[in-house]
Design a protein around this motif. Sequence first.
Motif, PDB file in Angstrom:
ATOM      1  N   ASP A 186       1.011  -0.995   0.038  1.00  0.00           N
ATOM      2  CA  ASP A 186      -0.427  -0.064   0.118  1.00  0.00           C
ATOM      3  C   ASP A 186       0.470   1.081   0.145  1.00  0.00           C
ATOM      4  N   ASN A 187       1.954   0.964   0.760  1.00  0.00           N
ATOM      5  CA  ASN A 187       2.983   2.915   0.616  1.00  0.00           C
ATOM      6  C   ASN A 187       3.387   2.811  -0.656  1.00  0.00           C
ATOM      7  N   LEU A 188       3.581   1.805  -1.832  1.00  0.00           N
ATOM      8  CA  LEU A 188       5.273   1.930  -2.345  1.00  0.00           C
ATOM      9  C   LEU A 188       3.967   2.351  -3.943  1.00  0.00           C
ATOM     10  N   LYS A 189       2.574   2.242  -3.445  1.00  0.00           N
ATOM     11  CA  LYS A 189       1.900   2.505  -4.397  1.00  0.00           C
ATOM     12  C   LYS A 189       1.402   3.918  -4.283  1.00  0.00           C
ATOM     13  N   LYS A 190       1.044   4.096  -2.801  1.00  0.00           N
ATOM     14  CA  LYS A 190       0.422   5.567  -2.552  1.00  0.00           C
ATOM     15  C   LYS A 190       0.849   6.289  -3.444  1.00  0.00           C
ATOM     16  N   GLY A 191      -0.237   7.256  -4.289  1.00  0.00           N
ATOM     17  CA  GLY A 191      -0.291   8.327  -4.473  1.00  0.00           C
ATOM     18  C   GLY A 191       0.203   8.394  -6.037  1.00  0.00           C
ATOM     19  N   LYS A 192       0.570   7.082  -6.665  1.00  0.00           N
ATOM     20  CA  LYS A 192       1.238   6.721  -7.860  1.00  0.00           C
ATOM     21  C   LYS A 192      -0.138   6.397  -9.090  1.00  0.00           C
ATOM     22  N   ILE A 193      -0.284   6.311 -10.212  1.00  0.00           N
ATOM     23  CA  ILE A 193      -0.953   6.050 -10.693  1.00  0.00           C
ATOM     24  C   ILE A 193      -0.533   4.753 -12.013  1.00  0.00           C
ATOM     25  N   LYS A 194      -1.689   3.877 -12.444  1.00  0.00           N
ATOM     26  CA  LYS A 194      -0.920   2.781 -13.429  1.00  0.00           C
ATOM     27  C   LYS A 194      -1.634   2.367 -14.003  1.00  0.00           C
ATOM     28  N   LYS A 195      -1.754   1.962 -14.811  1.00  0.00           N
ATOM     29  CA  LYS A 195      -2.949   1.806 -16.197  1.00  0.00           C
ATOM     30  C   LYS A 195      -3.532   0.630 -15.833  1.00  0.00           C
ATOM     31  N   TYR A 196      -4.683   0.688 -15.927  1.00  0.00           N
ATOM     32  CA  TYR A 196      -5.580  -0.387 -15.476  1.00  0.00           C
ATOM     33  C   TYR A 196      -6.376  -1.424 -16.441  1.00  0.00           C
ATOM     34  N   LYS A 197      -5.744  -2.774 -16.495  1.00  0.00           N
ATOM     35  CA  LYS A 197      -5.649  -4.653 -17.429  1.00  0.00           C
ATOM     36  C   LYS A 197      -6.886  -5.197 -16.591  1.00  0.00           C
ATOM     37  N   SER A 198      -6.896  -5.755 -18.082  1.00  0.00           N
ATOM     38  CA  SER A 198      -8.174  -7.049 -17.592  1.00  0.00           C
ATOM     39  C   SER A 198      -7.701  -8.032 -16.432  1.00  0.00           C
ATOM     40  N   GLY A 199      -6.710  -7.654 -16.278  1.00  0.00           N
ATOM     41  CA  GLY A 199      -6.521  -8.608 -14.591  1.00  0.00           C
ATOM     42  C   GLY A 199      -6.277  -7.782 -13.495  1.00  0.00           C
ATOM     43  N   ASP A 200      -7.090  -6.441 -13.857  1.00  0.00           N
ATOM     44  CA  ASP A 200      -7.552  -6.395 -11.957  1.00  0.00           C
ATOM     45  C   ASP A 200      -8.903  -6.372 -12.029  1.00  0.00           C
ATOM     46  N   TYR A 201      -9.573  -6.670 -13.824  1.00  0.00           N
ATOM     47  CA  TYR A 201     -10.917  -7.224 -13.127  1.00  0.00           C
ATOM     48  C   TYR A 201     -10.651  -8.835 -12.646  1.00  0.00           C
ATOM     49  N   PHE A 202     -10.252  -9.714 -12.842  1.00  0.00           N
ATOM     50  CA  PHE A 202     -10.013 -11.372 -13.484  1.00  0.00           C
ATOM     51  C   PHE A 202      -9.604 -10.864 -11.897  1.00  0.00           C
ATOM     52  N   PHE A 203      -8.723 -10.594 -10.990  1.00  0.00           N
ATOM     53  CA  PHE A 203      -8.047 -10.574  -9.568  1.00  0.00           C
ATOM     54  C   PHE A 203      -8.668 -10.212  -8.624  1.00  0.00           C
ATOM     55  N   GLY A 204      -9.373  -9.270  -9.253  1.00  0.00           N
ATOM     56  CA  GLY A 204      -9.840  -8.239  -8.298  1.00  0.00           C
ATOM     57  C   GLY A 204      -9.062  -7.431  -7.624  1.00  0.00           C
TER      58      GLY A 204
END
Length: 359
Positions: A186-204
């Motif tokens: 959680d701390n490593l990704k705080k305040g950062k941006i990522k591209k949404y991928k199909s895996g984000d849906y599949f794996f929640g």
Amino acid sequence: MECLMVSRSFKKMINTLDHGSTKAKKVKTIGTYVERKGGQKDMELTIGIPVYKNVDTLNTALKSIATQKNKEVDCKVIISEDFSTDEIHQQIVQLLEKWTNLQIEYHFNKPALGMSGNWNHCIQLASTGYVALLHDDDFLYSNYLDEVAKVMKSKLLFDVLFWDNDEWVDGEKVRRDYHGIKRGYDNLKKGKIKKYKSGDYFFGGLEGKTLPTCGTLYKRDGFEEYEQKYGYSVDEIYAEKLCKKKKIYFYNKTVAVHTYRTETNLSSTYKVKRSFVLEREEHRQSMSNQSWIFRFCNKYLHDGMKLDSMYPWQDCLFPEYMVTKKILNEKKMFNIIKRIYIYSQVFSYKNVKIKNSEK
């Protein structure tokens, strides 16, 4: 009319928002997009608020817009009310007439357009280059327009941008106390941006983060509509399908509050929870041709995935579902794969770089 029951901490937060007031413009054209003439400025934003029944919480949503600290972004508001009763309609009109320090354009939909239909309507009515959605029972933090301005200045090319949000259930903030590897992630990704991928849906991986109603940003040109045929999971499936052909991002900045009451929120009913499970199961199956890992999970871990989606309500949602040792083992294997995917995504998060045009 039933009032929203809130905790002291919730009331304290709401009371810190200054009360302002806007003259509402009632537009008789219903469900039709009218192309406006004139150029679009880089720092203009329309916030669309789809309204249904809620009056008191709509006032809170408007307060949260009126008290934004940022003054760079020229912010307009579109109210699109789905008809419920004549009494509530009159209350909403009277409320909007008290607001005079916001640019509000008001639309009344009779017959009602429905949830996703009203989302689409709000976006289609906008004349600015960027549009945001905010539900009538949610509200923005005072940093929202600051973060929007950063995104606009970064010249990030996106079609949809989701944000992180806090959650308040029955007036109480849901705590997110992470420990161990979860806290580090959680701390490593705080305040950062990522591209949404199909895996984000599949794996929640970004479950609950594709809500269109907590300040989600849309590029007006080329907007693709939400399709009601996807049922209660319309927002999650929308993100998964769109990410294959459009630029969809998740920005891990907390800019809004998603609120609901368990006694009235549809998502808290067993019928809707059951629909979520079945809709997810069906859509996951349709994703098999996208990746070998999706095919593997659907073929060999199908029952374990379904059990994972039910948790912790499986006895109430599917009392007929017999949980065997084999299914439990499938669930364990799926959770291992899911965690590997989710934690590996930390390397996909990047800092937002602002391009300063002033020299």
